[in-house]
Design a protein around this motif. Structure first.
Motif, PDB file in Angstrom:
ATOM      1  N   LEU A 119       5.257   7.427  13.172  1.00 15.29           N
ATOM      2  CA  LEU A 119       4.821   7.018  11.836  1.00 15.29           C
ATOM      3  C   LEU A 119       5.866   7.273  10.767  1.00 15.29           C
ATOM      4  O   LEU A 119       6.002   6.517   9.824  1.00 15.29           O
ATOM      5  CB  LEU A 119       3.523   7.739  11.449  1.00 15.29           C
ATOM      6  N   LYS A 120       6.590   8.348  10.897  1.00 11.93           N
ATOM      7  CA  LYS A 120       7.555   8.743   9.868  1.00 11.93           C
ATOM      8  C   LYS A 120       8.902   8.104  10.184  1.00 11.93           C
ATOM      9  O   LYS A 120       9.716   8.658  10.912  1.00 11.93           O
ATOM     10  CB  LYS A 120       7.668  10.261   9.827  1.00 11.93           C
ATOM     11  N   ASP A 128       7.836   2.311   7.048  1.00 13.13           N
ATOM     12  CA  ASP A 128       7.142   3.370   7.793  1.00 13.13           C
ATOM     13  C   ASP A 128       6.286   2.792   8.921  1.00 13.13           C
ATOM     14  O   ASP A 128       6.044   1.583   8.996  1.00 13.13           O
ATOM     15  CB  ASP A 128       6.338   4.277   6.859  1.00 13.13           C
ATOM     16  N   GLY A 129       5.848   3.686   9.794  1.00 14.50           N
ATOM     17  CA  GLY A 129       5.121   3.269  10.986  1.00 14.50           C
ATOM     18  C   GLY A 129       3.819   2.544  10.713  1.00 14.50           C
ATOM     19  O   GLY A 129       3.457   1.611  11.435  1.00 14.50           O
ATOM     20  N   VAL A 167       0.407   5.157  18.819  1.00 14.18           N
ATOM     21  CA  VAL A 167       1.073   5.965  17.807  1.00 14.18           C
ATOM     22  C   VAL A 167       1.362   7.322  18.440  1.00 14.18           C
ATOM     23  O   VAL A 167       0.466   7.980  18.971  1.00 14.18           O
ATOM     24  CB  VAL A 167       0.187   6.114  16.538  1.00 14.18           C
ATOM     25  N   LEU A 168       2.628   7.697  18.430  1.00 13.12           N
ATOM     26  CA  LEU A 168       3.078   8.968  18.998  1.00 13.12           C
ATOM     27  C   LEU A 168       3.821   9.675  17.878  1.00 13.12           C
ATOM     28  O   LEU A 168       4.946   9.311  17.546  1.00 13.12           O
ATOM     29  CB  LEU A 168       3.988   8.697  20.203  1.00 13.12           C
ATOM     30  N   THR A 169       3.174  10.665  17.267  1.00 15.22           N
ATOM     31  CA  THR A 169       3.685  11.217  16.016  1.00 15.22           C
ATOM     32  C   THR A 169       3.479  12.727  15.924  1.00 15.22           C
ATOM     33  O   THR A 169       2.661  13.291  16.649  1.00 15.22           O
ATOM     34  CB  THR A 169       2.987  10.519  14.823  1.00 15.22           C
TER      35      THR A 169
END
Length: 152
Positions: free
Chosen positions: A68-69, A74-75, A95-97
């Motif tokens: 996301l960052k 941005d993601g 999403v892997l955050t």
């Protein structure tokens, strides 16, 4: 076939990129990996524009792992654009955050994320999580491509 299609890893942190690639190897995930280090590069890859102009758009990722960052776009905006695109709308996006923000999790699901996973800090746990991701998304999950062409 799913094992021949690339995984798109959208990740700006070189350490997390290396860790993810190592985890793929340790879990026997042999798909080619395309790395986008910011949101613009990710969108360019998916749309065959910019630095990826002329890319074969018939070969789409079997899975998108999205941080996301990200710089530039941005993601969450990347996810919004993926879901808005005619040829990208149905691609699986995980999403892997590192984000622990409830609003990020809620917004990711509102925008159509298929899954939201917080990156484990522990190396061995990260390897395990990526292995589980691979088993599910690359072998168990039915994709629109599988449905359209049959499992063989």
């Amino acid at each position: 076939m799913a094992m021949d299609r690339p995984i798109l890893l959208i990740e700006d942190n070189p350490d997390d990129e290396a860790l993810t690639l190592r985890a793929f190897g340790k879990n026997g995930i042999t798909n080619p990996v395309v790395i986008a280090r910011d949101g613009v590069e990710a969108i360019d890859y998916l749309n065959g524009t910019g630095t990826h102009a002329g890319r074969d758009l018939t070969v789409m990722p079997v899975l998108i792992l999205l941080d996301l960052k990200l710089p530039r776009i941005d993601g969450l905006e990347v996810l919004r654009r993926i879901r808005a695109g005619e040829h990208t709308a149905l691609l699986p996006v995980v999403v892997l955050t590192t984000s622990r923000e409830t609003r990020d999790l809620q917004q990711a699901y509102r925008l159509g994320a298929n899954s939201y996973i917080r990156k484990p800090v522990d190396y061995e746990r990260f390897i395990q999580v990526v292995g589980q991701l691979g088993v599910y998304w690359l072998t168990i999950n039915e994709t629109t491509e599988t449905a359209a062409h049959g499992p063989y």
